[in-house]
Design an enzyme around this catalytic site. Structure first.
Site, PDB file in Angstrom:
ATOM      1  CD  GLU A 131       3.162   1.945  -4.949  1.00  0.00           C
ATOM      2  OE1 GLU A 131       2.732   0.978  -4.282  1.00  0.00           O
ATOM      3  OE2 GLU A 131       4.373   2.161  -5.108  1.00  0.00           O
TER       4      GLU A 131
ATOM      5  CG  ASN B  36       7.384   2.783  -3.151  1.00  0.00           C
ATOM      6  OD1 ASN B  36       6.850   1.695  -3.307  1.00  0.00           O
ATOM      7  ND2 ASN B  36       6.689   3.902  -3.017  1.00  0.00           N
TER       8      ASN B  36
ATOM      9  N   GLY C 226       0.790  -1.236   0.000  1.00  0.00           N
ATOM     10  CA  GLY C 226       0.000   0.000   0.000  1.00  0.00           C
ATOM     11  C   GLY C 226       0.814   1.274   0.000  1.00  0.00           C
TER      12      GLY C 226
ATOM     13  CG  ASP D 234       8.831  -1.493  -3.820  1.00  0.00           C
ATOM     14  OD1 ASP D 234       8.858  -0.477  -4.508  1.00  0.00           O
ATOM     15  OD2 ASP D 234       7.828  -1.870  -3.200  1.00  0.00           O
TER      16      ASP D 234
ATOM     17  CG  ASP E 144       7.646   2.195  -7.319  1.00  0.00           C
ATOM     18  OD1 ASP E 144       7.671   1.877  -6.121  1.00  0.00           O
ATOM     19  OD2 ASP E 144       6.722   1.862  -8.082  1.00  0.00           O
TER      20      ASP E 144
ATOM     21  CG  ASN F 171       8.700  -6.208  -9.452  1.00  0.00           C
ATOM     22  OD1 ASN F 171       7.982  -6.726  -8.616  1.00  0.00           O
ATOM     23  ND2 ASN F 171       8.576  -4.936  -9.772  1.00  0.00           N
TER      24      ASN F 171
ATOM     25  NE  ARG G 212      10.550  -1.973  -8.302  1.00  0.00           N
ATOM     26  CZ  ARG G 212       9.252  -1.963  -8.019  1.00  0.00           C
ATOM     27  NH1 ARG G 212       8.748  -2.866  -7.201  1.00  0.00           N
ATOM     28  NH2 ARG G 212       8.454  -1.058  -8.540  1.00  0.00           N
TER      29      ARG G 212
END
Lengths: 530, 259
Positions: free
Chosen positions: A188, A254, A186, A299, A297, A383, A324
């Protein structure tokens, strides 16, 4: 092989009652007939000692059964196998128990997700965890549930965070010392990430570690003003565990908002980091931040695999991750000190990692209003997909995504439950996005071999004592490669894109491979009678 | 399908029947506020500047589901059933949907590019002198080698279409790049790439013959970022003819929504 058969006979008896004990979990690596946790063992190796299928005979591998879940969407499950059953989850709060001999469905679980959930990336789920006669999974609306493994009946359900604020849950719980550890997604939406531990019998919370420190706590000084309250730091991929050190290792995501770093000056601890937590208390033992003040971003949630190895002549207990941000890292897992850092994919935001463990930044790579090129892409050089380590080859196996993005930022007002990335990314012009399967020497970070793929590699990895690495690709092929050379030795078109990792186990003494592809679960074995 | 669409439209709240007006129409800050929202929610499909991508180009001001403010509001708020366009009304709220509409009005400027040509004359060129129909289907007629163009009008700017005719290699539609394979016996086949994965390749040659090969049976595969479309149209057509052809292409798939 005789010893293996004896062990199998003993374990078959032990699992007849469909019970998974703490001891089974701790000794999971030595049991070929089961797959009990996300990473096969607590070190997260995704390695099996079974060698029946090997480089000499893998060409004869053939499908045994195919289970159609009937559920649309991305299937990312790591199946569990014990007690004669396979347990899988699907997207949108689905799960199944399957007879491992025939592929027939035994029970089905479903709970309709609430409408209009705020979520970044779909209603996916990555699998069950098991303890006793119970299965544990998270649902997308940020709940943790316990099911009866034999019937699928719901035993309890616990809300772990508020979905109206943008929290969701997708990862596989980690069962350690009779606790159910779960992460959260969550970032974002300006949420504040955490790792939780729950009681397996009651669902009561035992401890919580916030990945972003509270006001006045150590690390809070790395956030300008009150920006840490919306600081992100999701924990959406399962951690690993070292019983000797009593530590569990979790990667964090992130910071929020993702692209606009102006509103959160500072390093933004403990986002884009690896945190080592005391399993009994959830207290932070150490952290290492891969990408301070991330604005792309990137992560740091990829599998933190635990490897005992020798670096520059010194024996070390290490934790390794293909980040990443494009660097492969190995850290001393007793204290978080950097041992190895080396790029494994195209990157242009740092020239290396300094002696102080911090990246040596290339200026001018932050997102801008007009757009700014940086490599790797927003999805990262790797990823989340499962990685593997083979003690047989000493190599770490990972799928790569190679490319660059144009990164944009904008100033955005935070509103609870609303998308809070403060802009976005776009494909860089003329950027040919490719991928590959890489074998990395974790003691140096050197890439020993690379198998090029036509598109970014998203499927997980499995290494076996048969000298093989199994994986899949986005076009639906499940593939077996020579673990020492990367040469593909066998492939099979499943008819559905593959994101999930393969697993392996024995059934009546014969090795099986299982993997989710499209909306199906497929199993493979060598033909009978040869 | 149309019946279902009409049922959905009929079920829309009564407010829509009263043709709501953009409450931010006179607000000088609305386009900038809308731009912020656009970059977060709309960019993934429509591009950072609304120039199109996975979703249509929004800078032409020629929207296929209605061009009035209330049409744009309805599309942003409720989506377009049966397409990838989802509704964002619940997430954004009324005010932000209207601000996005205000922003869209500021970027929809390229539709004012005057169409000098004659579409009927352009169709004759398309099917005659240009030989375009040898490779492109329009309304069920034409060759298969290039992308179908029946609805190309609203999808791109005139400038983009002009460039696509004059410089076909500049931006090749997905699935239409050129691939040349060489078999073990030395036979060479060139065509458009209809499929490529880690173990196989599929292509169609200029005579519409379809081929599929396992990579292990080939001695080489050459992917080229060039189109099989001739790059000689700048010489073949006069400027006036090019305008006619563009007028025809722009007319394809353009339709007005009846109020």
């Amino acid at each position: 092989m005789k010893r293996l058969a004896l062990l199998f006979a003993l374990l078959t008896a032990a699992f007849a009652a469909t019970i998974v004990t703490d001891e089974h979990l701790r000794k999971a690596q030595s049991d070929p007939s089961t797959w009990l946790t996300y990473g096969k063992n607590y070190f997260g190796w995704r390695y099996s000692e079974i060698d029946e299928i090997n480089t000499q005979n893998v060409q004869r591998l053939a499908p045994r059964w195919i289970f159609q879940t009937g559920v649309g969407g991305s299937h990312e499950t790591t199946p569990l196998v014990f007690g004669g059953m396979m347990f899988i989850t699907g997207p949108s709060n689905n799960g199944d128990a399957i007879d491992v001999l025939t592929g027939r469905q035994l029970w089905h679980y479903h709970k309709a997700p609430p409408p209009n959930l705020s979520m970044c990336c779909g209603e996916m789920n990555r699998g069950f965890a098991a303890l006793g006669d119970k299965l544990f999974k998270v649902n997308i609306e940020a709940t943790l549930i316990a099911l009866d493994a034999r019937t699928g009946a719901v035993l309890w359900e616990r809300q772990i965070a508020d979905p109206k604020k943008g929290f969701t849950a997708t990862g596989v719980p980690l069962v350690v010392k009779n606790k159910i550890l779960v992460g959260i997604a969550g970032a974002e939406f300006g949420t504040r990430g955490f790792v939780d531990a729950y009681d397996p019998n009651t669902g009561e919370r035992i401890w919580r570690f916030y990945t972003v420190p509270g006001h006045g706590e150590p690390g809070s000084e790395t956030w300008a003003g009150d920006s840490g309250e919306r600081g992100g730091g999701s924990t959406w991929i399962t951690g690993t565990y070292d019983s000797e050190l009593n530590l569990t290792y979790w990667g964090t995501g992130n910071p929020g908002p993702g692209m606009d770093g102006d509103v959160r000056a500072g390093d933004n601890l403990y986002t884009c980091s690896l945190v080592a937590l005391d399993v009994d208390t959830g207290k932070l033992k150490w952290y290492y931040q891969f990408t301070p003040h991330d604005t792309h971003d990137w992560d740091a949630v990829a599998d933190p695999i635990l490897i005992d190895m020798t670096v520059k002549g010194r024996k070390v207990q290490a934790v390794a991750q293909a980040n990443r941000n494009g660097f492969f890292y190995a850290l001393d897992r007793t204290n978080g000190k950097l041992l190895v850092a080396k790029p494994y994919s195209k990157l242009d935001w740092a020239t290396g990692i300094g002696a102080d463990g911090r990246p040596i930044m290339v200026p001018g790579k932050d997102p801008s209003e007009e757009g700014n090129l940086a490599c790797p892409t927003l999805g990262g050089a790797h990823n989340w997909s499962a990685t593997a380590y083979s003690p047989q080859t000493g190599l770490f196996y990972v799928g790569s995504k190679d490319g660059c993005d144009i990164y944009y930022k904008t100033h955005q007002q935070y509103r609870e439950g609303q998308w809070y990335q403060a802009s976005t990314s776009d494909v860089a012009p003329a950027d040919k996005r490719v991928g590959g399967v890489l074998a990395i020497d974790p003691t140096t970070g050197d890439t020993r071999w690379r198998y090029d793929m036509v598109s970014p590699q998203s499927a997980g990895m499995l290494a076996t004592a048969g000298g093989l690495v199994f994986t899949g690709d986005g076009q639906g092929y499940v593939v077996a490669m020579d673990a020492r050379t990367g040469k593909p030795l066998w492939h099979f078109q499943t008819g559905g894109g593959i994101i999930a990792p393969p697993i392996t186990y024995t059934l009546n003494g014969k090795q099986q491979i299982a993997i989710a592809a499209g909306s199906s679960i497929l199993t493979f074995a060598l033909p009978e009678g040869n | 399908m149309y019946l279902r669409l009409w049922l959905i439209l009929a079920a829309l709240p009564a407010a829509f029947a009263q043709a709501p007006k953009n409450p931010f129409a006179q607000d000088p800050n609305a386009p900038e506020n809308g731009r912020t929202v656009f970059r977060i929610y709309c960019e993934p499909c429509h591009g950072i500047h609304g120039q199109g991508g996975r979703g249509p180009d929004l800078t032409r001001g020629n929207y296929s589901n209605g061009t009035r403010d209330e049409d744009l509001y309805r599309i942003v708020a409720n989506g377009i059933p049966g397409t990838a366009m989802n509704g964002f009304g619940g997430e954004l709220g009324d005010d932000n949907v209207w601000r996005v509409v205000s922003y869209l009005r500021t970027i929809a400027t390229r539709n004012t590019e005057p169409m000098k040509g004659n579409a009927a004359a352009g169709e004759k060129l398309f099917r005659g002198k240009g030989g375009c129909a040898n490779c492109h289907i329009v309304d069920g007629r034409g060759g298969r080698l290039g992308p179908e163009l029946s609805k190309i009008g609203p999808q791109h700017t005139v400038a983009y279409l002009r460039e696509a005719i004059l410089e076909p290699n500049k931006d090749i539609s997905s699935g239409y790049s050129t691939v040349t394979i060489v078999k073990r016996d030395g036979t060479k086949i060139t065509g458009i790439e209809r499929g490529l994965d880690n173990f196989s390749v599929q292509l169609m040659d200029s005579s519409d013959n379809y081929y599929s090969f396992l990579k292990r049976d080939l001695s080489s595969i050459q992917e080229e970022s060039r189109s099989l479309m001739p790059n000689s149209y700048g010489r073949l057509f006069t400027p006036a003819e090019l305008d006619d052809l563009l007028a025809y292409l722009v007319s394809l798939g353009a339709r007005e929504t009846k109020p």
